[in-house]
Design a protein around this motif. Structure first.
Motif, short mmCIF file in Angstrom:
data_model
loop_
_atom_site.label_atom_id
_atom_site.label_comp_id
_atom_site.label_asym_id
_atom_site.label_seq_id
_atom_site.Cartn_x
_atom_site.Cartn_y
_atom_site.Cartn_z
N LEU A 293 0.92 -1.02 -0.36
CA LEU A 293 -0.28 -0.31 -0.09
C LEU A 293 0.75 0.99 -0.24
O LEU A 293 1.99 1.33 0.89
CB LEU A 293 -0.74 -0.12 1.36
N SER A 294 -0.01 2.20 -1.12
CA SER A 294 1.29 3.97 -0.29
C SER A 294 0.09 4.26 0.66
O SER A 294 -0.92 4.65 0.36
CB SER A 294 0.84 4.77 -1.42
N ALA A 295 1.06 4.75 1.84
CA ALA A 295 0.57 5.06 3.10
C ALA A 295 0.93 6.62 3.32
O ALA A 295 2.88 6.37 2.98
CB ALA A 295 0.43 4.57 3.82
N LEU A 296 0.61 8.20 3.65
CA LEU A 296 0.94 8.59 3.89
C LEU A 296 0.86 9.01 5.16
O LEU A 296 -0.32 9.60 5.82
CB LEU A 296 1.07 10.10 3.29
N TYR A 297 1.80 8.91 6.49
CA TYR A 297 1.51 9.08 7.89
C TYR A 297 1.66 10.49 8.18
O TYR A 297 3.15 11.20 7.46
CB TYR A 297 1.84 8.89 8.72
N LEU A 298 1.49 11.32 8.70
CA LEU A 298 1.62 13.24 8.84
C LEU A 298 1.53 12.88 10.95
O LEU A 298 0.26 12.70 10.53
CB LEU A 298 0.49 14.38 8.63
N GLU A 299 2.23 13.70 11.12
CA GLU A 299 2.60 13.46 12.18
C GLU A 299 3.00 14.44 13.86
O GLU A 299 3.66 15.40 12.94
CB GLU A 299 3.33 12.43 13.38
N ARG A 300 2.29 15.34 14.80
CA ARG A 300 2.59 16.70 14.72
C ARG A 300 4.13 15.90 15.95
O ARG A 300 3.89 14.89 16.87
CB ARG A 300 1.78 17.33 15.80
N ALA A 301 4.90 17.40 15.81
CA ALA A 301 6.37 17.08 16.98
C ALA A 301 6.43 19.08 16.93
O ALA A 301 6.58 19.90 16.58
CB ALA A 301 7.15 16.40 15.95
N GLY A 302 6.04 19.18 18.35
CA GLY A 302 5.49 20.80 18.53
C GLY A 302 5.01 21.15 17.43
O GLY A 302 3.97 21.11 17.08
N ASN A 303 5.34 22.26 17.41
CA ASN A 303 4.77 23.38 15.61
C ASN A 303 4.71 22.68 14.08
O ASN A 303 4.03 23.13 13.43
CB ASN A 303 5.06 25.21 15.27
N ASP A 304 5.32 21.13 13.68
CA ASP A 304 5.71 21.47 13.34
C ASP A 304 5.26 19.37 12.19
O ASP A 304 4.32 19.34 13.37
CB ASP A 304 7.57 20.87 12.47
N ILE A 305 4.51 19.23 11.44
CA ILE A 305 4.57 17.99 10.76
C ILE A 305 5.47 17.44 10.37
O ILE A 305 6.08 17.65 9.23
CB ILE A 305 3.32 18.02 9.55
N VAL A 306 5.75 16.25 10.98
CA VAL A 306 6.58 15.03 10.52
C VAL A 306 6.38 13.85 9.75
O VAL A 306 4.90 13.42 10.24
CB VAL A 306 7.20 14.87 11.20
#
Length: 334
Positions: A293-306
């Motif tokens: 599968l093609s998957a993209l996680y976006l996670e918060r790290a303070g004010n940034d998106i990782v």
């Protein structure tokens, strides 16, 4: 259908469904009668809603929920198809995707009734078996049997199925190049008239505004996103996603901000996005890799998106603002 701009008219249709709106974008020759197309699209999504809604007591799903255990219950073909896919993905994810979380969804106020502390406590305390262990399907007779009480909820898969029904309806009218969607769940067929794929924005996981994080282009593929930034509750100062964690019988804790999945159909993308949201980036990425599968996680790290990307589309990508991803000619089948 000719892919030239000289004899094609752009049509952008939409209408209400499932507490949101459906949309369909396509090009057709001048003089093409869109009235029957729009009526058929509306009827297609209304059928899905009438059969699978937990907001309508008379829906086929709610009748199945109310049916006695150990009794074979006939269900409509489309409901059976969604149940079968839901059970299959539930098995593949070892219960991370569970269509049997209806009691928890309702208890927290994400269904037709208000949140109820008594029912919330009961959902937490329930000794759970995943739906794929309780629900038995008879393919030949198109019947379903519950082996224990079960509150089915298809909110993590039915919307994607509705998108697929929009696509199938347009194909029935000979329209094979289109972009259809319901509330951000999208499926692309073919190409735009200039030969380019369909451009789609992957949203920034922001509760305040709608803004793109990256741009995805699709051809003959579907995309769905599960996240904590559109439907959520705040309890004790904590932001809790509407996505239920089957392991605890309540909303996910410390969940990723979002996960976007590209798959062959929108029903599959919708269900897998929910499952990968529940599993989190580490376990979810490993499972996505296993299934191609093609998957993209976006996670918060303070004010940034990782970001964490995997699969044929997102692997080895380091997306910055408005980075563009392009699929191959077709999404990898599940």
């Amino acid at each position: 259908m000719s892919k030239t701009f000289t004899d094609l008219t752009r049509h952008a249709l939409n209408g209400p469904t499932m507490g949101s709106r459906w949309s369909a974008l396509f090009h057709a020759p001048s003089g093409f009668d869109i009235a029957p197309v729009k009526a058929a699209l509306q009827a297609a999504v209304e059928e899905v809603d009438m059969q699978m809604s937990t907001w309508k007591p008379a829906s086929d799903l709610m009748q199945l929920n109310a049916a006695p255990t150990d009794t074979w219950i006939p269900v409509p073909e489309k409901v059976f198809e969604v149940l079968r896919t839901g059970i299959a993905i539930g098995q593949e994810t070892q219960g991370a995707f569970d269509i049997g979380m209806g009691d928890a969804v309702a208890a927290w106020g994400f269904g037709a009734s208000e949140a109820d502390p008594v029912r919330i406590r009961a959902a937490f305390e329930m000794k759970r078996q995943p739906a794929h262990e309780i629900l038995e399907l008879n393919l030949a007779a198109r019947q379903v049997r519950k082996h224990a009480p079960l509150a089915l909820d298809l909110s993590g898969i039915a919307k994607g199925f509705g998108v697929d029904r929009l696509a199938e309806t347009l194909i029935g009218f000979g329209i094979r190049d289109t972009l259809v969607g319901i509330d951000g769940e999208l499926r692309a067929l073919g190409l735009q008239p200039d030969g380019s794929p369909w451009a789609i924005a992957v949203e920034e996981p922001d509760t305040r505004i709608r803004t793109p994080y990256s741009i995805l282009t699709l051809q003959d593929a579907a995309v769905a996103t599960s996240g904590d930034y559109r439907h959520w509750v705040e309890v004790g100062g904590r932001h809790l996603s509407h996505t239920m964690d089957p392991r605890r019988g309540g909303p996910l804790q410390d969940a990723p901000a979002s996960v976007t999945v590209v798959a062959r159909t929108c029903m599959e993308a919708d269900a897998w996005a929910t499952a990968l949201m529940v599993l989190g980036a580490k376990r979810g990425t490993a499972l996505a890799e296993k299934h191609g599968l093609s998957a993209l996680y976006l996670e918060r790290a303070g004010n940034d998106i990782v970001p964490t990307g995997t699969g044929p589309l997102f692997r080895d990508q380091a997306p910055m603002s408005l980075n563009s991803f392009t699929t191959s000619s077709r999404a990898t089948p599940i």
